[in-house]
Write a protein that holds these residues in place. Structure first.
Motif, short mmCIF file in Angstrom:
data_model
loop_
_atom_site.label_atom_id
_atom_site.label_comp_id
_atom_site.label_asym_id
_atom_site.label_seq_id
_atom_site.Cartn_x
_atom_site.Cartn_y
_atom_site.Cartn_z
N ARG A 1 0.84 -1.21 0.00
CA ARG A 1 0.00 0.00 0.00
C ARG A 1 0.87 1.25 0.00
O ARG A 1 0.58 2.22 -0.69
N LEU A 2 1.90 1.22 0.83
CA LEU A 2 2.77 2.39 0.95
C LEU A 2 3.46 2.69 -0.36
O LEU A 2 3.48 3.83 -0.82
N LEU A 3 4.03 1.65 -0.98
CA LEU A 3 4.75 1.86 -2.23
C LEU A 3 3.84 2.38 -3.33
O LEU A 3 4.22 3.23 -4.12
N ASN A 4 2.61 1.85 -3.36
CA ASN A 4 1.72 2.25 -4.44
C ASN A 4 1.19 3.67 -4.31
O ASN A 4 0.83 4.29 -5.30
N ILE A 5 1.15 4.17 -3.09
CA ILE A 5 0.65 5.53 -2.91
C ILE A 5 1.81 6.52 -2.84
O ILE A 5 1.62 7.73 -2.77
N LEU A 6 3.04 5.99 -2.90
CA LEU A 6 4.21 6.85 -2.74
C LEU A 6 4.30 7.98 -3.77
O LEU A 6 4.58 9.12 -3.39
N PRO A 7 4.08 7.73 -5.08
CA PRO A 7 4.19 8.85 -6.03
C PRO A 7 3.27 10.04 -5.69
O PRO A 7 3.76 11.17 -5.61
N PRO A 8 1.95 9.81 -5.45
CA PRO A 8 1.12 10.97 -5.05
C PRO A 8 1.60 11.61 -3.75
O PRO A 8 1.55 12.84 -3.60
N PHE A 9 2.10 10.79 -2.82
CA PHE A 9 2.65 11.33 -1.59
C PHE A 9 3.81 12.28 -1.88
O PHE A 9 3.90 13.37 -1.31
N LEU A 10 4.70 11.85 -2.77
CA LEU A 10 5.85 12.68 -3.09
C LEU A 10 5.42 13.99 -3.76
O LEU A 10 5.98 15.05 -3.48
#
Lengths: 163, 181
Positions: A36-45
């Motif tokens: 979950r974390l890796l997949n949402i990482l781009p929008p997070f960044l």
């Protein structure tokens, strides 16, 4: 930051207990967490990028300048717009609000500012749309903006700043 | 990790901008870079832990439990749970989104989820204490009493509107995450 210690200890304890009860489930939980974390990482960044830029432009002086405007209606409006755009963590936003209060900024202006700061997120748009889609994101934020204005009016009346 | 073309482009351009700023000592660019790293540090201290808790929630909490307390028939109690849950949220609304997604998958109703999301902005315990000590208890009480009913009301309206339009919450990995009972 005490709340972080609470989070760390709570997470650590939960993991230990979970591991003791069921190893396989715990490993599966960690897998889900990582995925979950890796997949949402781009929008997070992208959100962090926006925050870094907003923090550069919205300095304390600029915020103080606009929130201290003599026309109170204009001040509330501009405070809620600045609050919606900026993303200040609570431990920055409230001390700033305290400082502004001592400089004579009105309670209702501060209410508009802190509420939109926390509830309306222009910079969190990339993350919110990743989960909620564009329509729900725009609707929720618009409603939150409206609620912030109502809170501001209520604060203004109860503190004798309105009408 | 899946990344959209648009995000990949934005992030690459940003990285190049920061690299060049530090190379030619462009002050605003350097300051933005420092802002990014200090915010990243804060996030690192919160987000991984939040996701571990989300993972544990996914494997341990039964769907029936969430449905019963936060689902269609939860009534007013569902909203009270949502507000209580929101007061324990750490970090900010960016943590509340992944949590909402987990709640959604386990059968929480949309209006309860929106109540949780919006009240996370008002009721987080450390923030509320902070606010009351700096701006006064009266200020915090007014904010709570005015906002919470409005949040619940607007969440109900939002649910009605979105369901009519066939709304579904999504996640980039929705198709690959194993369904956990």
């Amino acid at each position: 930051m005490n709340e972080m210690y609470v989070l760390w200890i709570f997470t650590g304890l939960s993991l230990v207990i979970s591991f003791a009860v069921h190893r396989g489930k715990t490993i599966q939980a960690l897998r889900i967490a990582l995925k979950r974390l890796l997949n949402i990482l781009p929008p997070f960044l992208v959100m962090m990028l926006l925050v870094s830029a907003v923090l550069y432009f919205a300095t304390d002086e600029i915020i103080a300048h606009y929130l201290g405007n003599e026309n109170k209606y204009f001040a509330v409006l501009i405070a809620s717009i600045i609050g919606a755009i900026t993303f200040l963590p609570g431990f920055i936003a409230f001390p700033l609000a305290g400082l502004l209060l001592s400089k004579g900024v009105m309670y209702m202006v501060l209410a508009a500012f802190t509420t939109t700061c926390m509830m309306v997120g222009v910079v969190t748009y990339p993350i919110e749309t990743a989960y909620m889609g564009t329509r729900a994101t725009i609707m929720r934020n618009s409603l939150a903006f409206l609620i912030a204005l109502i809170i501001s009016v209520a604060v203004g009346i109860l503190y004798g700043e309105l009408p | 990790m899946k990344i959209s073309k648009r995000n990949a482009f934005i992030l690459t351009a940003y990285a190049v901008f920061l690299a060049v700023s530090f190379l030619i000592e462009f002050k605003p660019g350097q300051q933005i870079g420092l802002n990014f790293s200090s915010f990243a540090l804060t996030m690192l201290r919160i987000v991984p832990f939040a996701f571990i808790l989300i993972g544990l929630f996914e494997v341990w909490v039964k769907r029936e439990t969430v449905e019963k307390h936060l689902g269609e028939d939860s009534g007013i109690k569902g909203y009270l749970w949502a507000i209580l849950l929101s007061s324990t949220t750490v970090g900010g609304i960016y943590v509340a989104f992944p949590v909402s997604y987990s709640l959604y998958r386990k059968g929480a109703r949309l209006s309860v989820i929106f109540t949780y999301l919006s009240s996370a902005a008002i009721t987080r315990i450390p923030m509320a204490i902070f606010e009351a000590s700096l701006l006064g208890v009266k200020f915090t009480i007014i904010r709570f009493l005015v906002s919470l009913p409005l949040i619940i009301l607007s969440s109900i309206l939002l649910e009605k509107y979105l369901l009519r339009r066939g709304f579904k919450m999504s996640h980039p990995d929705a198709k690959v995450t194993p369904t956990v009972k």
